[in-house]
Design a protein around this motif. Structure first.
Motif, PDB file in Angstrom:
ATOM      1  N   ARG A 145       2.212   6.143  -7.232  1.00 39.65           N
ATOM      2  CA  ARG A 145       1.160   7.017  -7.772  1.00 39.65           C
ATOM      3  C   ARG A 145       1.586   8.478  -7.653  1.00 39.65           C
ATOM      4  NH1 ARG A 145      -4.339   6.597  -9.691  1.00 39.65           N
ATOM      5  NH2 ARG A 145      -4.802   8.745 -10.179  1.00 39.65           N
ATOM      6  N   ARG A 146       2.128   8.818  -6.511  1.00 41.80           N
ATOM      7  CA  ARG A 146       2.584  10.204  -6.306  1.00 41.80           C
ATOM      8  C   ARG A 146       3.755  10.527  -7.238  1.00 41.80           C
ATOM      9  NH1 ARG A 146       1.607  15.049  -6.181  1.00 41.80           N
ATOM     10  NH2 ARG A 146       2.942  16.346  -4.921  1.00 41.80           N
TER      11      ARG A 146
ATOM     12  N   ASP B  50     -13.783   6.891  -5.278  1.00 47.52           N
ATOM     13  CA  ASP B  50     -14.654   6.248  -4.293  1.00 47.52           C
ATOM     14  C   ASP B  50     -16.007   5.968  -4.947  1.00 47.52           C
ATOM     15  OD1 ASP B  50     -16.039   5.419  -2.080  1.00 47.52           O
ATOM     16  OD2 ASP B  50     -15.912   7.310  -0.998  1.00 47.52           O
TER      17      ASP B  50
ATOM     18  N   ALA C 214       0.841  -1.202   0.000  1.00 43.77           N
ATOM     19  CA  ALA C 214       0.000   0.000   0.000  1.00 43.77           C
ATOM     20  C   ALA C 214       0.878   1.254   0.000  1.00 43.77           C
ATOM     21  CB  ALA C 214      -0.932  -0.003   1.204  1.00 43.77           C
TER      22      ALA C 214
ATOM     23  N   LEU D  26      -3.835   3.963 -14.352  1.00 36.74           N
ATOM     24  CA  LEU D  26      -3.921   4.345 -12.939  1.00 36.74           C
ATOM     25  C   LEU D  26      -5.366   4.622 -12.531  1.00 36.74           C
ATOM     26  CD1 LEU D  26      -0.767   6.571 -12.529  1.00 36.74           C
ATOM     27  CD2 LEU D  26      -1.198   4.370 -11.447  1.00 36.74           C
ATOM     28  N   ASP D  27      -6.114   5.266 -13.424  1.00 40.63           N
ATOM     29  CA  ASP D  27      -7.521   5.553 -13.109  1.00 40.63           C
ATOM     30  C   ASP D  27      -8.331   4.267 -12.959  1.00 40.63           C
ATOM     31  OD1 ASP D  27      -6.971   8.244 -13.137  1.00 40.63           O
ATOM     32  OD2 ASP D  27      -7.737   8.579 -15.176  1.00 40.63           O
ATOM     33  N   ARG D  28      -8.027   3.264 -13.808  1.00 39.20           N
ATOM     34  CA  ARG D  28      -8.742   1.975 -13.682  1.00 39.20           C
ATOM     35  C   ARG D  28      -8.309   1.225 -12.419  1.00 39.20           C
ATOM     36  NH1 ARG D  28      -8.008   1.648 -19.233  1.00 39.20           N
ATOM     37  NH2 ARG D  28      -6.167   0.355 -18.967  1.00 39.20           N
ATOM     38  N   ALA D  29      -7.009   1.282 -12.136  1.00 36.94           N
ATOM     39  CA  ALA D  29      -6.497   0.544 -10.975  1.00 36.94           C
ATOM     40  C   ALA D  29      -6.914   1.196  -9.666  1.00 36.94           C
ATOM     41  CB  ALA D  29      -4.975   0.453 -11.051  1.00 36.94           C
ATOM     42  N   PHE D  30      -7.042   2.520  -9.676  1.00 41.13           N
ATOM     43  CA  PHE D  30      -7.391   3.245  -8.451  1.00 41.13           C
ATOM     44  C   PHE D  30      -8.563   4.175  -8.738  1.00 41.13           C
ATOM     45  CE2 PHE D  30      -2.788   2.562  -8.665  1.00 41.13           C
ATOM     46  CZ  PHE D  30      -2.646   1.687  -7.605  1.00 41.13           C
ATOM     47  N   PRO D  31      -9.747   3.592  -8.912  1.00 38.04           N
ATOM     48  CA  PRO D  31     -10.909   4.424  -9.248  1.00 38.04           C
ATOM     49  C   PRO D  31     -11.296   5.319  -8.066  1.00 38.04           C
ATOM     50  CG  PRO D  31     -11.600   2.182  -8.812  1.00 38.04           C
ATOM     51  CD  PRO D  31     -10.088   2.202  -8.767  1.00 38.04           C
TER      52      PRO D  31
ATOM     53  N   ILE E  67       2.454   1.574  -3.465  1.00 32.66           N
ATOM     54  CA  ILE E  67       1.476   2.045  -4.450  1.00 32.66           C
ATOM     55  C   ILE E  67       1.281   3.552  -4.314  1.00 32.66           C
ATOM     56  CG2 ILE E  67      -0.986   2.000  -5.058  1.00 32.66           C
ATOM     57  CD1 ILE E  67      -0.845  -1.057  -4.460  1.00 32.66           C
ATOM     58  N   ARG E  68       1.139   4.030  -3.078  1.00 33.51           N
ATOM     59  CA  ARG E  68       0.967   5.474  -2.876  1.00 33.51           C
ATOM     60  C   ARG E  68       2.196   6.237  -3.377  1.00 33.51           C
ATOM     61  NH1 ARG E  68      -1.346   3.888   2.098  1.00 33.51           N
ATOM     62  NH2 ARG E  68       0.573   4.404   3.210  1.00 33.51           N
TER      63      ARG E  68
END
Length: 145
Positions: free
Chosen positions: A87-88, A121, A80, A114-119, A83-84
């Motif tokens: 992404r950053r 909320d 986690a 990235l948008d698909r992997a981390f949609p 991933i953060r």
């Protein structure tokens, strides 16, 4: 009197025979009850041994499960964070790249991945999601006259 004595002797013998039979029957019954009791004790001992073995197995399995769960939780926390960070890092690099090449297909593809992997909320309304997606897109270049 011989007949009376012999009848008394026969009656005594008969009584003695009945007593002997009752005694033998009592001993046989006692043996049968002892045999059933011994059999029940043996069965109980086997069940107790099986129960203890099963309990030991369950304790070992529970400990293995706890160790595995701690391992998985540690990996999950580490991933986690990774991933953060990734992404950053992408966001930091993507902004200058968008300015240089706003139509770069690789950059758009990376953003889409990235948008698909981390949609967003799932509770976010669609119209707000669309607005947030617009924020992520680069602004078109405006020509100044």
């Amino acid at each position: 009197m011989a007949d009376a004595g012999s009848a008394a002797g026969e009656a005594g013998g008969l009584i003695a025979g009945v007593v002997a039979l009752l005694y033998a029957f009592g001993k046989g019954t006692a043996w049968l009850l002892d045999w059933k009791d011994a059999r029940a004790k043996t069965r109980a001992a086997k069940l107790q041994a099986w129960h203890e073995e099963l309990q030991q197995r369950e304790e070992k399995q529970d400990e293995r499960d706890r160790v595995y769960q701690r391992h998985i939780e540690t990996q999950l926390r580490r991933q986690a964070v990774e991933i953060r960070v990734l992404r950053r890092a992408f966001e930091l690099v993507a902004d200058p790249l968008r300015r240089l090449e706003p139509d770069n297909p690789s950059l758009a593809q990376a953003q889409a991945m990235l948008d698909r992997a981390f949609p967003l909320d799932p509770a976010t309304p669609e119209d707000l999601g669309s607005l947030l997606a617009m924020i992520d897109r680069p602004a078109p270049e405006v020509e100044v006259l």
